[in-house]
Design a protein around this motif. Structure first.
Motif, PDB file in Angstrom:
ATOM      1  N   ARG A 195       1.382   4.204  -3.184  1.00  0.00           N
ATOM      2  CA  ARG A 195       1.193   5.657  -3.085  1.00  0.00           C
ATOM      3  C   ARG A 195       2.343   6.420  -3.732  1.00  0.00           C
ATOM      4  O   ARG A 195       2.164   7.549  -4.203  1.00  0.00           O
ATOM      5  CB  ARG A 195       1.076   6.064  -1.617  1.00  0.00           C
ATOM      6  N   TYR A 220      -3.798  -0.288  -3.638  1.00  0.00           N
ATOM      7  CA  TYR A 220      -5.134  -0.342  -3.046  1.00  0.00           C
ATOM      8  C   TYR A 220      -5.455  -1.772  -2.579  1.00  0.00           C
ATOM      9  O   TYR A 220      -6.054  -1.972  -1.513  1.00  0.00           O
ATOM     10  CB  TYR A 220      -6.181   0.126  -4.056  1.00  0.00           C
ATOM     11  N   SER A 230       0.830  -1.205   0.000  1.00  0.00           N
ATOM     12  CA  SER A 230       0.000   0.000   0.000  1.00  0.00           C
ATOM     13  C   SER A 230       0.866   1.258   0.000  1.00  0.00           C
ATOM     14  O   SER A 230       0.606   2.212  -0.749  1.00  0.00           O
ATOM     15  CB  SER A 230      -0.921  -0.005   1.222  1.00  0.00           C
ATOM     16  N   ARG A 232      -0.078   1.666  -8.532  1.00  0.00           N
ATOM     17  CA  ARG A 232      -1.041   2.286  -7.604  1.00  0.00           C
ATOM     18  C   ARG A 232      -2.240   1.376  -7.337  1.00  0.00           C
ATOM     19  O   ARG A 232      -2.710   1.268  -6.209  1.00  0.00           O
ATOM     20  CB  ARG A 232      -1.498   3.627  -8.155  1.00  0.00           C
ATOM     21  N   ARG A 233      -2.729   0.716  -8.374  1.00  0.00           N
ATOM     22  CA  ARG A 233      -3.892  -0.158  -8.178  1.00  0.00           C
ATOM     23  C   ARG A 233      -3.563  -1.320  -7.243  1.00  0.00           C
ATOM     24  O   ARG A 233      -4.382  -1.716  -6.411  1.00  0.00           O
ATOM     25  CB  ARG A 233      -4.376  -0.688  -9.530  1.00  0.00           C
TER      26      ARG A 233
END
Length: 530
Positions: free
Chosen positions: A218, A228, A214, A224-225
């Motif tokens: 960022r 999440y 995570s 980025r996915r």
């Protein structure tokens, strides 16, 4: 070189001091999160190694093999994982290479997270249903987790060397890798295990790499996915950690023949109390320690032969026996002025003094003003005590592990008897002389090697079967002269004088002396009569 041959440059060679490609430059935050991920990876991995070894040791009692498979298998698998990384992103270059490496390391972390959480619990469930398959399953689990863990550091080094030079990349990753290993190796026994318990710890350890994904998501837009997904997975694992407690408790209940009424995971051991009617039983790491129905037989036989063999009882040292039952028997002798009890685990003392059924059974002996409780390791503390003792009573668990074998070693006995009065008596429990006949023989041989005169004896405890002890002194004793001078429920003077007559099917055999450098007693404890 043959005439006309052209010397082709080696495109695979990387100068360790060559400047990085500016298009692949990592900012400080990105570099730091990768180094932090290396530390978290190492800390979690080492903690998982210890967790698997601790779990298998608890379930089987074979500490050496449990840690041999979990640690040795994990390290070997890490080597395999490191080797396999050479086949990742073999043809890509530049930003495409960086993207593929970032994707690879995040996928590895996302695979480690749930497997770290679930596989230890799966091992426990497998043991409950089919204990015969535990060793094979432990090996498979260590190979899976170790292979994935071994892939992390090489991939991170490759990512960092695209931005830094190779020397900086390797130095940075390895420094944080080793630091993380230190944190994990200390955090597991001192923080996670006693405060969270085994299976919540597995889920928390699994959440760490997921949350690192995570953080990476960022700072690296390319993943980025996946960041999440890491955040969701980390939250789920943290949230699910408490749920493992009732689930694992239900599994653990199947290991006992009576309902579990209390369980404590201390820094040192798993303590379980079961109750069926008036029968409360204490288990340490799965091994039965006593039943309140017949514990008086065991403890009377442990204490009163030694107390009867010397005219002086003013100062008594008790090693182990944190349940307070042996101290209860000692305090029956009116001339006892002081009892020093050395018990490793403070949680055991809490149960003995605060749990009503245990406290009433030991007659609240540990709260007697003559009793001093010291929470410490008897191996190091007892020989350093300033007092001289008339009677020393050792009531340690059976020596089925190396850390317990030292408490039955010649070196320990030699140091311990420096605290024994000239007319003093030493006694120790000596396991089952019927099912593990070499153990009582080994203890007898080991104590005799210190120069003491030994007197092995046996009694019958319904919960255990035939049980053995070894009594020792500097002077020869005549058991026929022993007199029982306190009230008892089991022993009589006549029985006291004859318990030293070993049955025909329980005789001492020749064994080696148990030494710190050669703990043969562990092997003898494993050699059960079938």
């Amino acid at each position: 070189m043959m005439h006309g041959e052209i010397n082709q440059p080696n495109h695979n060679y990387i100068n360790p001091d060559s400047p990085p490609d500016k298009n692949l430059y990592l900012n400080k935050s990105q570099r730091r999160v990768l180094l932090l991920a290396a530390a978290v990876s190492s800390g979690s991995g080492l903690a998982v190694e210890l967790l698997l070894g601790n779990l298998a040791s608890y379930l089987t009692g074979n500490q050496a093999l449990a840690y041999g498979i979990s640690v040795g298998g994990f390290l070997a698998a890490m080597g395999l994982g490191s080797y396999l990384t050479q086949y990742i992103a073999t043809t890509s270059q530049g930003q495409q290479l960086q993207r593929e490496l970032l994707l690879a390391v995040t996928c590895v972390e996302l695979a480690i997270a749930p497997l770290t959480a679930i596989l230890p619990l799966g091992l426990f469930a497998l043991f409950v249903s089919d204990g015969a398959m535990l060793w094979q399953a432990l090996f498979i689990v260590t190979i899976i987790l170790g292979t994935l863990a071994g892939m992390e550091v090489p991939i991170m080094v490759r990512i960092l060397e695209l931005s830094d030079n190779m020397r900086q990349a390797i130095a940075g990753v390895l420094a944080l890798d080793y630091l993380g290993g230190l944190v994990g190796s200390l955090g597991f026994p001192l923080l996670f295990l006693p405060w969270l318990g085994m299976f919540p710890t597995a889920f928390v350890l699994g959440a760490f790499p997921a949350l690192m994904v995570s953080m990476m998501g960022r700072l690296f837009p390319k993943i980025r996915r996946l960041g999440y997904i890491g955040l969701i997975l980390g939250i789920l694992l943290f949230t699910a950690a408490p749920i493992t407690i009732p689930f694992s408790n239900n599994l653990e209940n199947n290991l006992y023949n009576a309902p579990v009424i209390k369980r404590v995971q201390s820094r040192f051991q798993r303590i379980v109390l079961t109750r069926k009617g008036q029968d409360v039983r204490l288990f340490l790491d799965g091994d039965l320690q006593f039943s309140t129905i017949d514990e008086y037989r065991y403890h009377e036989a442990l204490v009163h032969p030694a107390m009867s063999a010397t005219p002086n009882h003013q100062n008594v040292l008790v090693l182990g026996a944190g349940d307070g039952m042996a101290v209860r028997e000692i305090l029956k002798w009116q001339d006892v002025k002081k009892v020093t009890l050395i018990e490793l685990d403070p949680e055991m003392i809490k149960i003995a003094t605060r749990y009503p059924q245990i406290a009433s059974t030991n007659a609240h002996s540990l709260q007697d003003p003559r009793v001093q409780v010291i929470n410490a390791d008897a191996f190091t503390t007892a020989p350093e005590l300033p007092d001289i003792y008339n009677v020393i009573i050792a009531d340690f668990p059976d020596p089925d592990r190396d850390n317990l074998a030292k408490l039955y070693s010649e070196g320990f006995y030699r140091r311990l008897i420096t605290r024994l009065a000239d007319d003093g008596i030493l006694v120790t429990q000596a396991s089952s002389p019927f099912f593990t006949p070499k153990v009582i023989s080994c203890i007898n041989t080991t104590i005799a090697a210190t120069g003491l005169k030994t007197h092995p004896y046996v009694i019958d405890v319904p919960s255990f079967g035939v049980w053995g002890y070894v009594l020792a002194s500097r002077h020869q004793l005549d058991p026929s002269q022993l007199q029982l001078q306190v009230p008892t429920r089991y022993l009589t003077t006549s029985l006291l004088q004859h318990i030293f007559d070993l049955p025909k099917d329980i005789q001492l055999v020749q064994t080696q002396v148990n030494r710190l450098s050669q703990p043969v007693i562990v092997r003898y404890q494993m050699q059960t009569r079938t």
